[in-house]
Design a protein around this motif. Structure first.
Motif, PDB file in Angstrom:
ATOM      1  N   ASP A 169       0.811  -1.217   0.000  1.00 53.34           N
ATOM      2  CA  ASP A 169       0.000   0.000   0.000  1.00 53.34           C
ATOM      3  C   ASP A 169       0.844   1.267   0.000  1.00 53.34           C
ATOM      4  O   ASP A 169       0.458   2.288  -0.579  1.00 53.34           O
ATOM      5  CB  ASP A 169      -0.947   0.004   1.200  1.00 53.34           C
ATOM      6  N   CYS A 201      -2.929   3.607  14.360  1.00 52.50           N
ATOM      7  CA  CYS A 201      -2.450   2.801  13.229  1.00 52.50           C
ATOM      8  C   CYS A 201      -3.583   2.499  12.253  1.00 52.50           C
ATOM      9  O   CYS A 201      -3.401   2.542  11.035  1.00 52.50           O
ATOM     10  CB  CYS A 201      -1.836   1.494  13.739  1.00 52.50           C
ATOM     11  N   LEU A 261      -6.206   4.253  11.607  1.00 58.92           N
ATOM     12  CA  LEU A 261      -6.717   5.432  10.911  1.00 58.92           C
ATOM     13  C   LEU A 261      -5.623   6.270  10.257  1.00 58.92           C
ATOM     14  O   LEU A 261      -5.920   7.310   9.658  1.00 58.92           O
ATOM     15  CB  LEU A 261      -7.497   6.315  11.899  1.00 58.92           C
ATOM     16  N   SER A 262      -4.366   5.850  10.339  1.00 58.72           N
ATOM     17  CA  SER A 262      -3.256   6.665   9.837  1.00 58.72           C
ATOM     18  C   SER A 262      -3.374   6.901   8.342  1.00 58.72           C
ATOM     19  O   SER A 262      -3.721   6.000   7.572  1.00 58.72           O
ATOM     20  CB  SER A 262      -1.916   5.991  10.157  1.00 58.72           C
ATOM     21  N   GLY A 263      -3.071   8.120   7.936  1.00 57.70           N
ATOM     22  CA  GLY A 263      -3.216   8.495   6.535  1.00 57.70           C
ATOM     23  C   GLY A 263      -1.920   8.491   5.758  1.00 57.70           C
ATOM     24  O   GLY A 263      -1.921   8.711   4.550  1.00 57.70           O
ATOM     25  N   SER A 264      -0.805   8.272   6.437  1.00 57.90           N
ATOM     26  CA  SER A 264       0.481   8.243   5.752  1.00 57.90           C
ATOM     27  C   SER A 264       1.406   7.280   6.480  1.00 57.90           C
ATOM     28  O   SER A 264       1.160   6.887   7.629  1.00 57.90           O
ATOM     29  CB  SER A 264       1.120   9.637   5.730  1.00 57.90           C
ATOM     30  N   ILE A 323       2.817   8.790   9.753  1.00 60.15           N
ATOM     31  CA  ILE A 323       1.879   8.721  10.877  1.00 60.15           C
ATOM     32  C   ILE A 323       1.781   7.301  11.405  1.00 60.15           C
ATOM     33  O   ILE A 323       1.702   7.071  12.623  1.00 60.15           O
ATOM     34  CB  ILE A 323       0.490   9.237  10.444  1.00 60.15           C
ATOM     35  N   SER A 328     -16.230   3.153   4.427  1.00 61.06           N
ATOM     36  CA  SER A 328     -15.013   3.231   5.231  1.00 61.06           C
ATOM     37  C   SER A 328     -14.691   1.885   5.862  1.00 61.06           C
ATOM     38  O   SER A 328     -13.526   1.464   5.919  1.00 61.06           O
ATOM     39  CB  SER A 328     -15.172   4.302   6.318  1.00 61.06           C
ATOM     40  N   LYS A 344     -13.134  -0.435   3.473  1.00 61.32           N
ATOM     41  CA  LYS A 344     -11.742  -0.060   3.213  1.00 61.32           C
ATOM     42  C   LYS A 344     -10.829  -0.631   4.290  1.00 61.32           C
ATOM     43  O   LYS A 344      -9.745  -1.121   4.013  1.00 61.32           O
ATOM     44  CB  LYS A 344     -11.598   1.462   3.148  1.00 61.32           C
ATOM     45  N   GLU A 375      -7.774  -2.413   2.546  1.00 57.69           N
ATOM     46  CA  GLU A 375      -6.599  -2.120   3.376  1.00 57.69           C
ATOM     47  C   GLU A 375      -6.733  -2.941   4.662  1.00 57.69           C
ATOM     48  O   GLU A 375      -6.920  -2.411   5.757  1.00 57.69           O
ATOM     49  CB  GLU A 375      -6.492  -0.625   3.658  1.00 57.69           C
ATOM     50  N   ARG A 416      -5.266  -2.407   8.296  1.00 58.62           N
ATOM     51  CA  ARG A 416      -5.860  -1.463   9.247  1.00 58.62           C
ATOM     52  C   ARG A 416      -6.717  -2.215  10.273  1.00 58.62           C
ATOM     53  O   ARG A 416      -6.675  -1.922  11.472  1.00 58.62           O
ATOM     54  CB  ARG A 416      -6.713  -0.427   8.512  1.00 58.62           C
TER      55      ARG A 416
END
Length: 470
Positions: A51, A104, A106-109, A112, A180, A183, A188, A191
């Motif tokens: 990812d 972890c 909800l991290s966007g990058s 983070i 969401s 996802k 993903e 997550r």
């Protein structure tokens, strides 16, 4: 000094035992989160790599960054727990676990994600030190080995459940929908794997609010009434009075102790035990065997099904044989279990090396000795390391001293993690396992020469023992 004279009846004693088990199980949840957070990462590496498009360096940093948090957490937790109490520091660890899991998920990058992995590492470091310390101080001497072993049982259970949850999410993820939750659980998946840790972390946090402070920390801070109340609830008034009397005899003052005491002749032997036993438990190669074991077992044709495989097999053996320690440590003692377990581990490692040297890397024999090593570790090094480290240090500096011993464990863990791939490539599998056997064997000498039998002794009695025999 508060005097108490009445004794408890059998019904009250039974109620006290139930209270003891309940509180120790709550504290042991720190071990569960430690194991879960450490193991859950195994199912996320390839997904996160895909990812975020990670290279080899970034992938390694994602896996190992929590170790930096662990070292920082351990380094801080000793002084904090001695100053502010075991309970408040455990609550901090629960908050760190909860924040890490949610962050972890909800991290966007990638940056983070690493930040929240570091926060999780802090929680692991704190829990790995304070949870067994709290249980050791909370438990009556006749139950202490069993109660502290619950921590190791919770740790191994957390590892197994992390494997199961990863496998379950991977095989039951819903079809990709434009939501969401979809996802998180499908496109993903990592997550969901990391975020699931928020559930036990939240339970840990809520339960910790309801448990009392360690009675020995309360005594150390001069809070006699509060300590007496907790001790009576655990073991009755007569036993409580004995504990308080023993503590009063040893206590010179209630000032915060200094680690310099450990370097005096009185406690030097305890210091060597505290530094060497945790370190040797790691350089035995346990993490290397757990890491490479699944591949070996799968080559041997031993898989439960496509989702579980060798990892769960090893994890289940680890859990099952921890029960051996739980049910025998307070009957047989610490030393017999260490002699048997370490001896069996060394023998198993030697045989594994021989099997690699002979090219016998599939079939029943490699399976037997991989699992034999795990079993021997599970009833000796695994739980007894935490038990002994929680017992041998004086009251005034126990928090700082246990933190130092736990730091030794993490240093050993780090060295094995870094050097195992190098050894496998440079020395080959046979010499790698023989080297683990060589590194593990000094624990037999340590047990024979330095470690006293602490079965049935109060913490105050053990502290007095060092003063009498130095």
């Amino acid at each position: 000094m508060t005097k108490v004279s009445a004794t408890v009846n059998p019904r009250e004693q039974k109620k006290g035992n139930a209270y003891l088990y309940l509180v120790c199980l709550v504290a042991a949840l720190g071990g569960f989160l430690f194991g879960f957070d450490t193991a859950v990462i195994s199912g996320t590496v390839s997904l996160v790599k895909h990812d975020f498009g990670l290279n080899a360096v970034s992938e390694g940093w994602f896996v190992s960054c929590a170790l930096l948090g662990c070292i920082i957490g351990v380094s801080c937790s000793g002084k904090l727990s001695d100053k502010y109490g075991r309970k408040i520091v455990l609550i901090i660890s629960a908050i760190l676990f909860l924040v890490s899991a949610l962050g972890c998920m909800l991290s966007g990058s990638f940056t983070i994600l690493i930040l929240f992995r570091l926060i999780g590492g802090l929680g692991i470091g704190v829990a790995s030190m304070v949870s067994p310390l709290y249980i050791s101080e909370f438990s009556p001497s006749r139950f202490r080995g069993m109660m502290v072993s619950l921590y190791q049982l919770a740790l191994t259970t957390g590892i197994v459940l992390a494997y199961f949850s990863n496998a379950y999410l991977a095989s039951h993820a819903p079809n990709a929908l434009d939501t969401s939750m979809s996802k998180i659980l499908s496109t993903e998946l990592w997550r969901g794997m990391l975020g699931l840790g928020a559930v036990p972390a939240g339970i840990f946090l809520i339960c910790l609010i309801l448990v009392p402070e360690s009675p020995r920390w309360l005594l150390l801070k001069g809070k006699i009434q509060s300590a007496t109340s907790v001790l009576i609830k655990i073991d009755g008034t007569e036993a409580a009075q004995k504990e308080i009397d023993a503590f009063t005899v040893l206590k010179g003052n209630t000032d915060e102790g200094s680690l310099k005491e450990l370097f005096t002749p009185v406690y030097r032997r305890a210091l060597w035990i505290g530094l060497l036993l945790p370190f040797l438990s790691q350089v035995s190669g346990i993490n290397a065997v757990i890491y490479y074991g699944p591949r070996i077992l799968e080559q041997a044709g031993f898989t439960l099904n496509n989702a579980l495989g060798g990892q769960v097999t090893i994890g289940l053996v680890n859990v099952v044989f921890t029960f051996v320690a739980i049910f025998t440590i307070d009957k047989w003692g610490r030393r017999p279990l260490l002699f048997a377990g370490v001896g069996g581990a060394v023998f198993s490692l030697i045989i594994i090396g021989i099997l690699f040297a002979l090219g016998i890397t599939s079939g029943l024999w490699i399976l037997i000795f991989i699992l034999a090593f795990i079993a021997c570790f599970a009833f000796s090094f695994g739980p007894i390391c935490w038990v002994v480290v929680g017992e041998i240090f004086p009251n005034a500096i126990r928090g700082k001293a246990v933190a130092l011993a736990t730091l030794s464990l993490w240093i050993g863990n780090f060295l094995v993690g870094q050097l195992t791939p190098v050894m496998l490539e440079g020395l080959g599998a046979s010499w790698t396992f023989w080297l683990f056997a060589l590194c593990c064997s000094p624990a037999l000498w340590l047990t024979w020469k330095l470690i006293p039998e602490t079965k049935g002794r109060s913490l105050e009695n053990i502290e007095a023992y060092w003063k009498e025999t130095h």
